[in-house]
Write an enzyme that holds these catalytic residues in place. Structure first.
Site, PDB file in Angstrom:
ATOM      1  N   GLU A  83       0.974  -1.553  -0.115  1.00  0.00           N
ATOM      2  CA  GLU A  83       0.331   0.092   0.114  1.00  0.00           C
ATOM      3  C   GLU A  83       0.516   1.249  -0.228  1.00  0.00           C
ATOM      4  OE1 GLU A  83       0.715  -1.405   4.341  1.00  0.00           O
ATOM      5  OE2 GLU A  83       0.166  -2.214   2.307  1.00  0.00           O
ATOM      6  N   HIS A 122       6.603  -9.277  -4.549  1.00  0.00           N
ATOM      7  CA  HIS A 122       4.835  -8.780  -5.456  1.00  0.00           C
ATOM      8  C   HIS A 122       4.884  -8.334  -7.058  1.00  0.00           C
ATOM      9  CE1 HIS A 122       0.669 -10.511  -4.908  1.00  0.00           C
ATOM     10  NE2 HIS A 122       0.661  -8.966  -4.309  1.00  0.00           N
TER      11      HIS A 122
END
Length: 339
Positions: free
Chosen positions: A84, A108
Site C-alpha cells: 500500500e 509481489h
C-alpha cells in the site's frame, strides 16, 4: 514451466552491483542479510527518516540511506515496502532519482500488474518473489537451504534483466530450492487468492469456527485450542514434507476416515462458488481498489478488524498455553526486536 537452480545463474552479476533494499520488514531484512552473506558487498537499506528499522539494520552492520539517496546510488533497487506504500514511494522518491537504466525489482506483482506504478521507460522491471514469509527465507538460508522463488520479467530494456534477476534470486537462497519462471499477472493473482481463500483467510476462519464450536458446546478452551490450532502445525508439517498422502500415511485410520466423510461437508460446492467470487474480485481489480481506498482513510476498517482478531479468546488461551511450552519460542522465526 522452467525451473532454475544455482548452476544456471552467475552470482557474480549481483555481486558487481550496488543493491538497495527498500524496507526492512519481514522480507527486507531477509533479502538484505542473505545478499550480504552471499558475498554482495555493496548493499544499502533504504528507509524513511526516523524509521525504527534504521537501528535494526545498523545493528546488523548494514548501511542505511534515505530512499532518495539510495535511488540515486543503486544499480538494483528491490521494493520491499508494504504494497500500500509502494505507489507513493515510487512517485515521490524513485521516479526522478533512479539511475538511468537501473533495474527495479519487486517481490509481489500487485503494484505493477494493477498499474499502481508505471515505471520509467528506461528501467528494467522484474520480480523475485520467495514463496514464503521473510523470516522463513532467512531461517532456511541460515540452515544451508532456501525457499523456492518465482521469477518474472515485465520489461527488459537492457537485455540483461532476466540474468540479473536470476543472480539476485540465487543470492537470497532461491537457487538452492528452485526458481520458477512466471509472470507478474500469474504471481499476483494466485498469491492473493491463496492468501485469502486458503492460507490466511481460509485457515484462520476455520480455526476460529472450530474453536468457538467446541467452547460453545461446553468443552474447555484449552482443549479447543490444542485440537483446532496447536496441532495445525503438526499436520501441515506432514503435508509440507510429502503432500496430503504423507499426512494420511501418518495419521490414524479413524482420522483419515473422518477426513473423507466430514471435510467435504465443510468445503462443499457452495464454498467453491465463493472461492470463485473471491478470485473474480482479485482478477477484476476490485480487491486491489478496495484495499487502496482503505489506505486513503487511514486503514479504518482494517485496524478495527485487526483489533477484533487480536481480542479473540483463542489468542489469550494460546499465549497462556505457549508460556508452558518454552521450546516453541526457544528458536523463534520472528524476533520483533531485530526483524
Amino acid at each position: 514451466m522452467r525451473i532454475y537452480y544455482d548452476r544456471d545463474a552467475d552470482i557474480g552479476l549481483i555481486k558487481a552491483r550496488k543493491v538497495a533494499i527498500i524496507g526492512y520488514g519481514s522480507q527486507g531484512h531477509a533479502h538484505a542479510l542473505n545478499l550480504r552473506d552471499s558475498g554482495v558487498e555493496n548493499i544499502a537499506v533504504a528507509l524513511r527518516e526516523g524509521s525504527p528499522s534504521v537501528a535494526k539494520a545498523n545493528g546488523e552492520g548494514l548501511k542505511t540511506l534515505s530512499i532518495d539517496e539510495a535511488a540515486g546510488w543503486a544499480d538494483v533497487v528491490m521494493m520491499l515496502a508494504p504494497d500500500e506504500l509502494q505507489g507513493e514511494i515510487y512517485q515521490n522518491h524513485l521516479a526522478k532519482n533512479l539511475k538511468q537504466g537501473a533495474i527495479l525489482l519487486f517481490a509481489h506483482g500487485l503494484n505493477i500488474h494493477f498499474h499502481l506504478i508505471e515505471p520509467r521507460d528506461d528501467l528494467d522491471v522484474a520480480m523475485v518473489a520467495p514463496k514464503g514469509p521473510g523470516h522463513t527465507v532467512r531461517a532456511e538460508y541460515q540452515r544451508g537451504g532456501g525457499v523456492p522463488c518465482l521469477l518474472a520479467v515485465e520489461r527488459d530494456t537492457s537485455g540483461n534483466a532476466q540474468e540479473l534477476a536470476l543472480s539476485y534470486a540465487c543470492a537470497i537462497g532461491g537457487g538452492r530450492a528452485g526458481i520458477i519462471e512466471t509472470s507478474f499477472r500469474e504471481e499476483c493473482e494466485t498469491d492473493l487468492f491463496g492468501e485469502q481463500a486458503v492460507l490466511c483467510g481460509g485457515l484462520t476462519s476455520l480455526i476460529y469456527a472450530g474453536y468457538e464450536t467446541l467452547v460453545e458446546a461446553g468443552y474447555s478452551p484449552e482443549m479447543a485450542y490444542f485440537e483446532c490450532l496447536h496441532e495445525v502445525k503438526l499436520i501441515v508439517d506432514l503435508i509440507y514434507e510429502g503432500g496430503i498422502a504423507n499426512m494420511n500415511y501418518s495419521i490414524s485410520n479413524t482420522a483419515e476416515y473422518g477426513e473423507y466423510v466430514s471435510g467435504p461437508r465443510l468445503i462443499d460446492r457452495r464454498i467453491k462458488r465463493e472461492m470463485k467470487r473471491i478470485l473474480d474480485d482479485i482478477q477484476s481489480g476490485r480487491f486491489t481498489r478496495d484495499w487502496m481506498l482503505e489506505n486513503k482513510v487511514n486503514q479504518t476498517s482494517f485496524k478495527a478488524m485487526r483489533q477484533r482478531a487480536a481480542d479473540h479468546p483463542v489468542e489469550e488461551v494460546g499465549a497462556r498455553l505457549r508460556s508452558m511450552m518454552p521450546w516453541i519460542s526457544s528458536k523463534p522465526l520472528v524476533d520483533r526486536s531485530k526483524n
